[in-house]
Design a protein around this motif. Structure first.
Motif, PDB file in Angstrom:
ATOM      1  N   ILE A  48       6.282  -1.777  -4.110  1.00  0.00           N
ATOM      2  CA  ILE A  48       6.699  -2.700  -3.043  1.00  0.00           C
ATOM      3  C   ILE A  48       5.967  -4.028  -3.141  1.00  0.00           C
ATOM      4  CG2 ILE A  48       7.260  -0.814  -1.461  1.00  0.00           C
ATOM      5  CD1 ILE A  48       4.562  -1.381  -0.034  1.00  0.00           C
ATOM      6  N   TYR A  49       5.172  -4.205  -4.215  1.00  0.00           N
ATOM      7  CA  TYR A  49       4.319  -5.381  -4.312  1.00  0.00           C
ATOM      8  C   TYR A  49       5.008  -6.509  -5.079  1.00  0.00           C
ATOM      9  CZ  TYR A  49       1.153  -1.803  -2.726  1.00  0.00           C
ATOM     10  OH  TYR A  49       0.594  -0.782  -2.009  1.00  0.00           O
ATOM     11  N   ILE A  65      11.538 -14.716   1.971  1.00  0.00           N
ATOM     12  CA  ILE A  65      10.750 -13.810   1.150  1.00  0.00           C
ATOM     13  C   ILE A  65      11.044 -12.378   1.569  1.00  0.00           C
ATOM     14  CG2 ILE A  65       8.673 -13.662   2.595  1.00  0.00           C
ATOM     15  CD1 ILE A  65       7.056 -14.158  -0.058  1.00  0.00           C
ATOM     16  N   ASN A  66      10.613 -11.416   0.752  1.00  0.00           N
ATOM     17  CA  ASN A  66      10.864 -10.004   1.058  1.00  0.00           C
ATOM     18  C   ASN A  66       9.951  -9.503   2.172  1.00  0.00           C
ATOM     19  OD1 ASN A  66       8.857 -10.513  -1.019  1.00  0.00           O
ATOM     20  ND2 ASN A  66       8.649  -8.297  -1.259  1.00  0.00           N
ATOM     21  N   PRO A  67      10.475  -8.697   3.085  1.00  0.00           N
ATOM     22  CA  PRO A  67       9.596  -8.028   4.059  1.00  0.00           C
ATOM     23  C   PRO A  67       8.758  -6.974   3.349  1.00  0.00           C
ATOM     24  CG  PRO A  67      11.834  -7.216   4.288  1.00  0.00           C
ATOM     25  CD  PRO A  67      11.885  -8.344   3.273  1.00  0.00           C
ATOM     26  N   PHE A  68       7.504  -6.862   3.722  1.00  0.00           N
ATOM     27  CA  PHE A  68       6.596  -5.945   3.042  1.00  0.00           C
ATOM     28  C   PHE A  68       6.979  -4.500   3.351  1.00  0.00           C
ATOM     29  CE2 PHE A  68       2.124  -4.128   2.640  1.00  0.00           C
ATOM     30  CZ  PHE A  68       2.176  -4.116   1.258  1.00  0.00           C
ATOM     31  N   GLY A  69       7.120  -3.710   2.292  1.00  0.00           N
ATOM     32  CA  GLY A  69       7.432  -2.293   2.450  1.00  0.00           C
ATOM     33  C   GLY A  69       8.744  -1.886   1.823  1.00  0.00           C
ATOM     34  N   LEU A  70       9.614  -2.863   1.518  1.00  0.00           N
ATOM     35  CA  LEU A  70      10.892  -2.544   0.881  1.00  0.00           C
ATOM     36  C   LEU A  70      10.754  -2.634  -0.637  1.00  0.00           C
ATOM     37  CD1 LEU A  70      13.606  -4.400   3.010  1.00  0.00           C
ATOM     38  CD2 LEU A  70      12.772  -2.049   3.224  1.00  0.00           C
ATOM     39  N   LEU A  71      11.377  -1.680  -1.326  1.00  0.00           N
ATOM     40  CA  LEU A  71      11.494  -1.790  -2.768  1.00  0.00           C
ATOM     41  C   LEU A  71      12.468  -2.913  -3.111  1.00  0.00           C
ATOM     42  CD1 LEU A  71      11.806   2.016  -3.581  1.00  0.00           C
ATOM     43  CD2 LEU A  71       9.815   0.569  -4.073  1.00  0.00           C
ATOM     44  N   ASN A  98       3.473  -9.459   3.257  1.00  0.00           N
ATOM     45  CA  ASN A  98       2.204  -9.249   2.568  1.00  0.00           C
ATOM     46  C   ASN A  98       1.421 -10.558   2.540  1.00  0.00           C
ATOM     47  OD1 ASN A  98       0.115  -8.785   0.724  1.00  0.00           O
ATOM     48  ND2 ASN A  98       1.374  -7.465  -0.568  1.00  0.00           N
ATOM     49  N   PRO A  99       0.193 -10.593   3.070  1.00  0.00           N
ATOM     50  CA  PRO A  99      -0.560 -11.850   3.133  1.00  0.00           C
ATOM     51  C   PRO A  99      -0.879 -12.443   1.773  1.00  0.00           C
ATOM     52  CG  PRO A  99      -1.967  -9.978   3.689  1.00  0.00           C
ATOM     53  CD  PRO A  99      -0.555  -9.472   3.662  1.00  0.00           C
ATOM     54  N   ALA A 100      -0.895 -11.621   0.723  1.00  0.00           N
ATOM     55  CA  ALA A 100      -1.177 -12.149  -0.615  1.00  0.00           C
ATOM     56  C   ALA A 100      -0.052 -13.050  -1.113  1.00  0.00           C
ATOM     57  CB  ALA A 100      -1.383 -11.000  -1.599  1.00  0.00           C
ATOM     58  N   ALA A 101       1.136 -12.924  -0.519  1.00  0.00           N
ATOM     59  CA  ALA A 101       2.292 -13.659  -1.020  1.00  0.00           C
ATOM     60  C   ALA A 101       2.063 -15.156  -1.022  1.00  0.00           C
ATOM     61  CB  ALA A 101       3.524 -13.318  -0.190  1.00  0.00           C
ATOM     62  N   PHE A 102       1.567 -15.691   0.084  1.00  0.00           N
ATOM     63  CA  PHE A 102       1.576 -17.142   0.195  1.00  0.00           C
ATOM     64  C   PHE A 102       0.259 -17.810  -0.116  1.00  0.00           C
ATOM     65  CE2 PHE A 102       5.823 -16.823   1.201  1.00  0.00           C
ATOM     66  CZ  PHE A 102       6.367 -18.097   1.133  1.00  0.00           C
ATOM     67  N   VAL A 103      -0.736 -17.053  -0.559  1.00  0.00           N
ATOM     68  CA  VAL A 103      -1.870 -17.699  -1.204  1.00  0.00           C
ATOM     69  C   VAL A 103      -1.359 -18.353  -2.487  1.00  0.00           C
ATOM     70  CG1 VAL A 103      -4.057 -17.322  -2.411  1.00  0.00           C
ATOM     71  CG2 VAL A 103      -3.659 -16.252  -0.190  1.00  0.00           C
ATOM     72  N   ILE A 104      -0.501 -17.646  -3.193  1.00  0.00           N
ATOM     73  CA  ILE A 104       0.102 -18.192  -4.410  1.00  0.00           C
ATOM     74  C   ILE A 104       1.364 -18.994  -4.090  1.00  0.00           C
ATOM     75  CG2 ILE A 104       1.244 -17.580  -6.581  1.00  0.00           C
ATOM     76  CD1 ILE A 104      -0.656 -15.193  -6.781  1.00  0.00           C
ATOM     77  N   HIS A 105       2.310 -18.370  -3.427  1.00  0.00           N
ATOM     78  CA  HIS A 105       3.611 -19.011  -3.202  1.00  0.00           C
ATOM     79  C   HIS A 105       3.497 -20.238  -2.307  1.00  0.00           C
ATOM     80  CE1 HIS A 105       6.379 -15.790  -4.855  1.00  0.00           C
ATOM     81  NE2 HIS A 105       5.183 -15.239  -4.943  1.00  0.00           N
TER      82      HIS A 105
END
Length: 262
Positions: A48-49, A65-71, A98-105
């Protein structure tokens, strides 16, 4: 976190969102959902990452962006959520990001306003090449596609520290392909199609490199002039491709599982 039954009900209710967004946003949602499904089809997912984001048409502040938890194979146009550049939801919905998403994005979208789509993966071949000191070698036609478009960023740990954003953006510069050392791959595009196309070629180039080096034989590296010429040829191929590759991929999805459009 909500249980599976509640999640299924929520996602069903989300299908009504088409009535409340512009036609341009809906097309962006369908393209982005298609991209998630294609990444799954070509086996570039990591449970899911990871994330693929696209700018909401007409906005420089909001992204889908994708909601966290969906494949990735579960993503649909209506299930995508809208966030700001810090990854905060800007709609009232009981879904997480997922909070990691937008450190990069978020960093890339803010620094590169001409970029609409950012795609990030953690594939076996991609991380394998990201862990090699020489990086991506120009040993395949696929690698020449990104020959002069490629940047590198050193690993600093899981992408949760906003202080890393400035260094990430500085390393990218004006490039649109990035290898995150010991981490994975990232591509950017002025459209979802462009970001996916670059990722497909980059992933195949990494797979070819891993296979070639596994043979323990010296590899052939063409001259710099040949590499540069081939890269230029790829840059000019849209004059006759004209998006036919993306349309073919959409037909593939329509034959196998058209639910991405819902």
């Amino acid at each position: 976190m909500i249980d599976n039954d509640a999640l299924a009900q929520l996602l069903e209710q989300r299908k009504q969102i088409r009535q409340h967004v512009s036609a341009e946003e809906w097309r962006a949602r369908v393209d982005l959902a298609a991209c998630y499904r294609l990444v799954a089809h070509f086996r570039m997912t990591d449970w899911i990452y990871n994330h693929i984001s696209v700018r909401v048409p007409g906005s420089h502040e909001h992204y889908l962006i994708n909601p966290f938890g969906l494949l990735y194979e579960e993503i649909t146009a209506s299930s995508l959520v809208k966030v700001d550049v810090n990854g905060r939801l800007v709609e009232d919905v009981a879904l997480d990001v997922n909070p990691a998403a937008f450190v990069i994005h978020g960093a890339i979208h803010q620094a590169r306003p001409e970029i609409d789509c950012v795609l990030h993966t953690h594939t076996r071949a991609g991380v394998g090449v990201a862990a090699q000191t020489q990086g991506l070698l120009p040993i395949s036609q696929h690698a020449f596609k990104v020959y002069d478009r490629l940047a590198y960023h050193d690993f600093e740990g899981i992408a949760l520290d906003t202080q890393e954003q400035a260094r990430l953006v500085a390393d990218i510069g004006s490039k649109d392909v990035l290898i995150l050392r010991n981490h994975g791959l990232l591509t950017m595009g002025r459209s979802v199609r462009e970001a996916f196309e670059l990722m497909y070629y980059l992933e195949r180039a990494c797979e070819i490199q891993i296979a070639a080096l596994a043979g323990q034989s010296e590899v052939i590296i063409p001259s710099a002039s040949v590499c540069e010429r081939t890269c230029e040829q790829f840059a000019n191929d849209n004059s006759y491709v004209k998006g036919r590759d993306w349309q073919a991929l959409l037909r593939l999805l329509d034959r196998t599982d058209p639910s991405y459009k819902g």
